[in-house]
Every structure is written in structure tokens, then in C-alpha cells.
Design an enzyme around this catalytic site. Structure first.
Site, short mmCIF file in Angstrom:
data_model
loop_
_atom_site.label_atom_id
_atom_site.label_comp_id
_atom_site.label_asym_id
_atom_site.label_seq_id
_atom_site.Cartn_x
_atom_site.Cartn_y
_atom_site.Cartn_z
N LYS A 124 1.04 -1.29 0.10
CA LYS A 124 -0.07 0.04 0.04
C LYS A 124 0.87 1.18 -0.03
CE LYS A 124 -4.46 -1.26 1.31
NZ LYS A 124 -5.67 -1.26 2.34
N LYS A 206 -3.82 -10.99 -6.61
CA LYS A 206 -4.96 -11.26 -6.19
C LYS A 206 -6.03 -10.34 -6.76
CE LYS A 206 -5.22 -8.63 -2.10
NZ LYS A 206 -5.67 -8.26 -0.87
N LYS A 209 -10.80 -5.43 -4.46
CA LYS A 209 -11.91 -4.71 -4.54
C LYS A 209 -11.66 -3.32 -5.32
CE LYS A 209 -12.82 -5.38 0.44
NZ LYS A 209 -11.92 -4.65 1.18
P1 TYM Z 1 -10.05 -6.86 3.03
O1 TYM Z 1 -11.23 -6.02 3.14
O2 TYM Z 1 -8.92 -6.91 2.16
O3 TYM Z 1 -10.70 -8.57 2.67
C1 TYM Z 1 -11.91 -8.95 3.44
C2 TYM Z 1 -11.74 -10.52 3.43
O4 TYM Z 1 -11.63 -10.99 2.07
C3 TYM Z 1 -10.36 -11.81 2.08
N1 TYM Z 1 -9.82 -11.64 0.52
C4 TYM Z 1 -9.74 -12.85 -0.20
N2 TYM Z 1 -9.87 -13.93 -0.39
C5 TYM Z 1 -9.61 -14.60 -1.52
N3 TYM Z 1 -9.16 -14.00 -2.41
C6 TYM Z 1 -9.08 -12.70 -2.79
N4 TYM Z 1 -8.48 -12.26 -3.79
C7 TYM Z 1 -9.12 -11.57 -1.67
N5 TYM Z 1 -9.50 -10.59 -1.45
C8 TYM Z 1 -9.45 -10.38 0.01
C9 TYM Z 1 -9.39 -11.38 2.79
O5 TYM Z 1 -8.33 -12.19 3.35
C10 TYM Z 1 -10.37 -11.04 4.12
O6 TYM Z 1 -10.64 -12.10 4.85
N6 TYM Z 1 -7.40 -6.28 7.29
C11 TYM Z 1 -8.70 -6.85 6.86
C12 TYM Z 1 -10.00 -6.48 7.37
C13 TYM Z 1 -9.77 -6.55 8.93
C14 TYM Z 1 -9.75 -7.79 9.53
C15 TYM Z 1 -9.88 -7.27 10.81
C16 TYM Z 1 -10.12 -9.05 9.15
C17 TYM Z 1 -9.76 -5.66 9.89
N7 TYM Z 1 -9.79 -6.06 11.10
C18 TYM Z 1 -9.91 -8.24 11.95
C19 TYM Z 1 -10.28 -10.03 10.21
C20 TYM Z 1 -10.10 -9.65 11.50
C21 TYM Z 1 -8.79 -6.45 5.24
O7 TYM Z 1 -8.25 -5.68 4.70
O8 TYM Z 1 -9.62 -7.40 4.50
#
Ligand code: TYM
Length: 341
Positions: A124, A206, A209
Site C-alpha cells: 500500500k 489477487k 476490491k
Molecule cells: P479486506 O477488506 O482486504 O478483505 C476482506 C476479506 O476478504 C479476503 N480476501 C480474499 N480472499 C480470497 N481471494 C481474494 N482475492 C481476496 N481478497 C480479499 C481477505 O483475506 C479478508 O478475509 N485487514 C482486513 C480487514 C480486517 C480484519 C480485521 C479481518 C480488519 N480487522 C480483523 C479479520 C479480523 C482486510 O483488509 O480485509
């Protein structure tokens, strides 16, 4: 759409699950297969908490109007995917002040070197070179607070969050070694298939979003004919054999999508499409994805229109979340020697 009081009573002694998604960009098939889909069955055995990690999103500049809309949209999608607010605590991170409060404490138990090593921080900061703020750097301490506040034993996430989970465990163990068993040390729960869905046009990175290339990601709210087109045009290779392998990232990714959607094993997929080339295979992937998206989108429309209902879910979710989070924060303050209020 109401989060019954029963939730607290029924779930009091069960192990706790917490996970979250940043309400930025558009929810993708990767988010669904890597995270949300795996959350659905957990309320059977766990006391489940799923949040919209809005405080995390502001580590990158957000348009306030869009952010607000995304929070409602993502919540409506959580519910349309099958997360019942009566069985799961659904809430917005910023509604529970203890997240930011515990994050401050954990900052004092997290080393600069640990944060500097995080892949997401490196990625990032490269992507937003004009805004490498302290929040971006400190992001994993807030994420650790999210998890540790609820004494979560399990954290269902995609593979990209594994490093943050490992750091959370290190911070929890460090704190516990100093002050006794204050935090439950959480385990990541990463699905065997679908943990890393890749881009359709760039299958070595990957699916995301916030991708600028429209055809690289499948969004949960994409019209289904567009989904079919995107999958038909997904990058493969010239071998015309449906087989998984490091030398075939495009085909392997499509196999992961099919397998995660239907439960069919890689071996069964390879056998089913032997000698058929990519046409029928891509069609089967499209059918499997559409079978998930179509009913979800039909439910979404009604749920999203009921903004008052969504606000009620969030209000009740925040109340339930606060009860747990505040208890942990009070215990943390106590062991640190901070005076009770
Ligand atoms: P974020 O918002 O990037 O993604 C949300 C969830 O989706 C999963 N994910 C994927 N899984 C498979 N293939 C992909 N291409 C893919 N892109 C995203 C991520 O692994 C995630 O599970 N830091 C976290 C948000 C967060 C969080 C937390 C998660 C904040 N606090 C506490 C768990 C516990 C994040 O940015 O996810």
C-alpha cells in the site's frame, strides 16, 4: 431484520469468531469465496462477530459520501449472502470506541520492525506513495485490537491476512507473558480452496476490491451477463488442457473458483473436462458463479432499500459488540494499572 437479545444468552459460552472487511471499493468474488462464504456456517457452533472495518479504510483517502454508502451496501451484501443478523453480531468498527482505545495500548507492545515487515504495508505504501501515513503503518495494531477485544479463538480470513494474524498472535502472547492470560490467542481459519482468488486478466495477482481494470475482478453486484462475459474472456493459456499447476495460473484460478463454488475437487474437475478444451470449462465456471450471484442479488435489492432496518441492525450489533469489547478493555486497563472510571 433485528438482532434478538437471544443472541447474547444463547451464545454466551461458545467460542468466539471475529472477522471483518474494509468497506472500500466493491465486494468481489474473492471476498466472498475467501471470507464471507466461510462465515456462513459458523454461527452454528461459534459466537460470531462480523464488522465493517471502516476505521481501517481511512488509512487511504476516502470520499465521505461513498464511504457512507459502501457501509450500507456491504452490510446489505453480508445479509444477502446469508448472514442472519439474529445469529451473528453485525456491526461497524467505529461504533465501538474500544477498538481505537485498545489499538493505542497495543501500539505500546508492537515493535516498529514488526510493522515495517508487513507485506500489505509495503504494497500500500508503494500504491499510495503520496500518503504513507502513520495509520497505514499502524494498521496491524488496530487489526489486533479488533480481534483481541472479543477474545476470538478463530478468525476466518483469506490467505492475504495470514501475516496480520501471526502478528496478532505475537502481540497477544507478548502481552499475556507480561500480565497473565488477558487475551485469547487466535487461530487463523483459512479455507483450503478459495483463500486466494486471483485476477481474471492478471492471474498472478489477487483479485481486489479496488482494481482499476474492470475486467480483472468479478464484483458481487455485477449484472450476471457481465459476469459471464468476464469469465469467458478470462486469461488462460494455449495448452487447452484443464489442469492445475504453477505453469497455468489462469486455468488454476478458474478451477479454484469452480471448486470453491461447488465443492468439486480439482481431480474431479480435471476428469470432467478432459479432452474438451476451455469453452465448456469456462461455461461451467460461469454457471457456478451465476448460481451464487443471482439469488444473492435478488435478496440484496430489498435489503438495501430498507435503510432504517440496516441502521437498526447496526445499532443492535454495536450494543452487543460493546458489551464484550468493553469488558476486555476494562481488564486491560486494570492489569496495566490505569485507574478504573
Ligand atoms: P479486506 O477488506 O482486504 O478483505 C476482506 C476479506 O476478504 C479476503 N480476501 C480474499 N480472499 C480470497 N481471494 C481474494 N482475492 C481476496 N481478497 C480479499 C481477505 O483475506 C479478508 O478475509 N485487514 C482486513 C480487514 C480486517 C480484519 C480485521 C479481518 C480488519 N480487522 C480483523 C479479520 C479480523 C482486510 O483488509 O480485509
Amino acid at each position: 431484520m433485528t438482532q434478538s437479545i437471544e443472541v447474547n444468552e444463547r451464545t454466551q459460552h461458545r467460542p468466539v469468531v471475529l472477522s471483518g472487511i474494509q468497506p472500500s471499493g466493491r465486494l468481489t468474488l474473492g471476498n466472498y469465496l475467501g471470507a464471507i462464504k466461510n462465515w456462513l456456517p459458523l454461527s452454528e457452533h461459534y459466537d460470531c462477530h462480523y464488522m465493517l472495518a471502516d476505521l481501517h479504510t481511512i488509512t487511504v483517502r476516502q470520499d465521505p459520501v461513498v464511504l457512507r454508502e459502501h457501509c450500507y451496501e456491504f452490510l446489505a451484501l453480508y445479509i444477502a449472502c446469508g448472514l442472519d443478523p439474529a445469529q451473528n453480531v453485525l456491526f461497524v468498527q467505529s461504533h465501538v470506541a474500544a477498538h481505537a482505545q485498545l489499538a493505542w495500548v497495543l501500539n505500546c507492545y508492537t515493535q516498529m520492525g514488526e510493522l515495517a515487515r508487513m507485506t500489505q504495508f509495503k504494497d500500500k505504501s508503494a500504491k499510495h506513495a503520496d500518503n504513507i501515513n502513520v495509520g497505514l503503518y499502524d494498521y496491524p495494531a488496530l487489526m489486533a485490537a479488533d480481534i483481541l477485544l472479543y477474545q476470538a479463538s478463530e478468525v476466518p480470513v483469506g490467505g492475504d491476512q495470514k501475516q496480520h494474524l501471526e502478528l496478532t498472535r505475537d502481540i497477544a502472547e507478548r502481552f499475556n507473558n507480561l500480565y497473565g492470560k488477558v487475551f485469547t490467542v487466535p487461530e487463523p481459519m483459512i479455507p483450503p480452496v478459495g483463500a486466494r482468488i486471483m485476477g481474471l486478466q492478471e492471474p498472478t495477482a489477487k483479485m481486489s476490491k479496488s482494481d482499476n481494470a474492470e475486467t480483472n475482478s468479478i464484483y458481487l453486484l455485477d449484472p450476471v451477463d457481465k459476469v459471464v462475459r468476464k469469465l469467458r474472456r478470462a486469461v488462460t493459456d494455449s495448452e487447452a488442457v484443464v489442469r492445475a499447476g504453477d505453469d497455468k495460473p489462469g486455468v488454476t484460478n478458474l478451477m479454484s473458483i469452480l471448486s470453491a463454488c461447488t465443492g468439486e475437487s480439482f481431480a474431479a474437475i480435471e476428469a470432467r473436462f478432459a479432452g474438451q478444451g476451455y469453452g465448456p470449462f469456462k461455461q461451467a465456471v460461469a454457471d457456478a458463479v451465476v448460481a451464487i450471484l443471482e439469488p444473492m442479488q435478488a435478496r440484496y435489492k430489498d435489503i438495501r432499500e430498507d435503510t432504517a432496518g440496516l441502521r437498526r441492525v447496526l445499532r443492535e450489533g454495536a450494543e452487543a459488540a460493546r458489551t464484550k469489547a468493553d469488558a476486555t478493555l476494562a481488564r486491560v486497563h486494570e492489569v496495566l494499572g490505569l485507574l478504573p472510571q
